[in-house]
Design an enzyme around this catalytic site. Structure first.
Site, PDB file in Angstrom:
ATOM      1  CG  MET A  10       7.203  -3.655   6.191  1.00 22.59           C
ATOM      2  SD  MET A  10       7.534  -3.042   7.872  1.00 22.59           S
ATOM      3  CE  MET A  10       7.944  -4.560   8.753  1.00 22.59           C
ATOM      4  CD  GLN A  52       9.982   3.161   5.062  1.00 19.47           C
ATOM      5  OE1 GLN A  52      10.022   3.259   3.833  1.00 19.47           O
ATOM      6  NE2 GLN A  52      10.403   2.084   5.700  1.00 19.47           N
ATOM      7  CB  THR A  83      12.313  -4.411   7.012  1.00 20.87           C
ATOM      8  OG1 THR A  83      12.827  -3.174   6.507  1.00 20.87           O
ATOM      9  CG2 THR A  83      11.515  -4.104   8.273  1.00 20.87           C
ATOM     10  CG  ASN A  84      18.595  -4.343   7.044  1.00 17.30           C
ATOM     11  OD1 ASN A  84      19.500  -4.610   7.822  1.00 17.30           O
ATOM     12  ND2 ASN A  84      18.298  -5.130   6.015  1.00 17.30           N
ATOM     13  CB  THR A  85      14.305   0.764   6.604  1.00 17.56           C
ATOM     14  OG1 THR A  85      15.164   0.671   5.465  1.00 17.56           O
ATOM     15  CG2 THR A  85      13.908   2.217   6.818  1.00 17.56           C
ATOM     16  CB  CYS A 196      17.968  -3.030   1.680  1.00 17.55           C
ATOM     17  SG  CYS A 196      16.275  -3.131   1.062  1.00 17.55           S
ATOM     18  CB  THR A 197      15.316  -7.703   3.848  1.00 13.55           C
ATOM     19  OG1 THR A 197      14.197  -6.839   3.677  1.00 13.55           O
ATOM     20  CG2 THR A 197      15.808  -7.649   5.290  1.00 13.55           C
ATOM     21  CD  GLU A 198      12.950  -5.547   0.225  1.00 14.61           C
ATOM     22  OE1 GLU A 198      11.974  -5.946   0.866  1.00 14.61           O
ATOM     23  OE2 GLU A 198      13.714  -4.645   0.637  1.00 14.61           O
TER      24      GLU A 198
END
Length: 230
Positions: A10, A52, A83-85, A196-198
């Site tokens: 994710m 989401q 993932t943060n979300t 956000c991990t990206e």
């Protein structure tokens, strides 16, 4: 060494970074041929993103809870949600397992406190920037959180889902993020959370005049701390 249970996919672009950072950190600390003991369950992000988009967080939480349960059955001793979300559904996930979850916002807040910073800007998906599940974890540690304006939030979110999650790194998007960071700094931010991990794939420390808190790096290193602590 404890076995880490990684819930990834994710997106898989950032999950790759988790795997790399965790193993490099273990090798650095323990030397020799050491590597991390971990299990990775990589989900189909298309399914998660649909939940989401329509706000069906219960379904998303149930899905990830079942994933965490599978990791526990496989021998994982704690869970890392890459993932943060999706920490929005952490309570639902906890109901499915009997092992701890390493919360990304708590790890990040601890790192911010070490830097003696009291006001930070937050970049992330629109869910992370606009909803309370993440910001409240940071603010409960006595840290004020600033977010970009509505137009900026929409563009930041668009870049995440339409570019970064697909491995598409655009210089124009880097310039835009740098502009938003500068605006947050001008409004009082002493540091910026890459929530956000990206985002760490796009923005680096040299792109900011203040300290960046890359949640992927912070979370991954804290996972190593938890795995090898005596």
């Amino acid at each position: 060494m404890k076995t880490i249970g990684l819930i990834g996919g994710m997106s898989w672009e950032s999950s790759v970074e988790y795997y790399r950072i965790i193993n490099e950190e273990v090798k650095k600390r323990l030397g020799g041929l050491h590597s991390a003991k971990c299990l990775l369950y990589s989900v189909d992000f298309e399914e998660i993103e649909r939940y989401q988009a329509v706000g069906d967080w219960d379904k998303a939480g149930e899905l990830l809870g079942n994933v965490a349960h599978s990791l526990e059955k496989g021998g994982a001793e704690f869970i890392v949600i890459c993932t943060n979300t999706m920490h929005k559904v952490i309570e639902t996930i906890k109901e499915k397992i009997n092992i701890p979850i390493l919360h990304i916002a708590e790890a990040t807040a601890n790192q911010i406190k070490k830097s003696n910073i009291t006001t930070v800007g937050l970049l992330g998906t629109k869910y992370t920037m606009e909803q309370d599940f993440y910001k409240s974890r940071i603010e409960s540690n006595g840290i004020q959180v600033l977010v970009p304006n509505h137009t900026e939030r929409e563009m930041i979110n668009k870049v995440i889902y339409e570019e970064l999650c697909l491995g598409n790194i655009q210089q124009s998007s880097r310039y835009y993020y740098k502009k938003v960071i500068k605006s947050l700094v001008d409004n009082g931010a002493e540091g910026i959370i890459l929530g956000c991990t990206e985002i760490g794939l796009l923005v680096k420390q040299e792109d900011s005049e203040v300290l960046l808190f890359d949640t992927t790096v912070i979370h991954a290193i804290e996972a190593v701390n938890m795995a090898i602590e005596k």
